[in-house]
Scaffold this motif. Structure first.
Motif: not given
Length: 308
Positions: A123-139
């Motif tokens: 949370a709050g780091s540049p990695l958060e956005e990438k992980l959210l994109e990965l979760k959206q892709f997975y869903n």
């Protein structure tokens, strides 16, 4: 490798011998048993090295094994038990029909939990956005696979496999709680002429157009499926036969009035309606009654509704 499943009515849930599951009607329960005799928090199913242990959680109607009300009991393999009047069973299967590397339900859950944990930690780091994109892709991919399993690829409505599954569920629910349930069987009139005169591509176009018109007519609770060939079927939970007849007439008129605009040809449908009550002995009998009503509609001149 052994796989463990908990069966209730026609539903199957994969469970793990290393996890604990709260059973009941409440939103907080890991496995929800929607039966009025089951308490909101009814029992705890806990995996142990010796096997699953079932513990009652102060339920109103009790937890039962072999006719005996229990507080806590170690379950044997292939064990059956009862929560109130809801019958459940644990079934153990060898994973001989699963390919190496194919994910189980536990694998899927673990992966989803891992992603959520990583997102929270980032949370709050540049990695958060990438992980959210990965979760959206997975869903998105997960939803796509579900659609492939349950949807008819030509029409976009549910397929016969889904129909069989949902009808069994709705049939059990209707009989358990004494609730109405109806079916509408639908057949495109003179469908063979579209294939014979203009080819199968035209027939596919007509079938898609009719399915789209019917799908736009139904309520959120109604379930439209392709039954086979040019036949479609509605499952109508909580719907008495007299209301199903009104809906069928509306569908009949809607197809006749709008099909030329979307299919390039005036298309009509015949419909057969059956419902409970009156009683049927089986779900197959309900389907048979709707099918016989559909046959009478076609024999009586088509573009009409008959009741089974």
């Amino acid at each position: 490798m052994k796989l463990y499943y908990l069966y209730h009515e026609n539903r199957k849930t994969e469970i793990s011998p290393s996890k604990t599951y709260l059973l009941g009607r409440g939103d907080d329960c890991a496995i929800r048993i929607m039966d009025r005799t089951v308490s909101r928090v009814h029992a705890l199913l806990c995996g142990t090295p010796e096997g699953f242990v079932l513990t009652d959680q102060g339920s109103t109607n009790g937890t039962w094994i072999d006719g005996e009300r229990i507080e806590k009991r170690l379950l044997g393999e292939q064990a059956g038990f009862r929560l109130g009047s809801a019958n459940l069973k644990i079934v153990i299967k060898e994973a001989t029909d699963i390919q190496d590397g194919e994910p189980s339900a536990d694998d899927t859950m673990a992966f989803e939990q891992k992603i959520s944990t990583l997102i929270a930690g980032a949370a709050g780091s540049p990695l958060e956005e990438k992980l959210l994109e990965l979760k959206q892709f997975y869903n998105t991919k997960k939803e796509g696979l579900a659609a492939l399993a349950w949807k008819d690829q030509l029409t976009g409505v549910y397929n016969r496999r889904y129909f069989d599954r949902r009808l069994a569920e709705e049939w059990d629910r209707a009989h358990r709680y004494d609730r109405p349930l109806a079916l509408i069987m639908i057949d495109i009139d003179h469908f063979k002429k579209y294939n014979d005169t203009w080819g199968h591509q035209k027939g596919d176009e007509v079938l898609r157009a009719v399915a789209m018109l019917l799908a736009s007519t139904c309520r959120a609770s109604d379930i439209l499926c392709r039954y086979g060939g040019e036949e479609l079927v509605f499952i109508l939970p909580e719907t008495p036969a007299e209301k199903a007849i009104l809906m069928a007439r509306h569908c009949c008129d809607r197809v006749a009035d709008n099909s030329a605009r979307v299919a390039g040809e005036r298309v009509t449908v015949s419909l057969g309606v059956a419902g409970i009550p009156p009683d049927c002995a089986t779900a197959a009998e309900l389907v048979s009654r709707a099918d016989r009503a559909l046959y009478r509609a076609k024999e009586a001149g088509r573009n009409r509704v008959e009741e089974g």
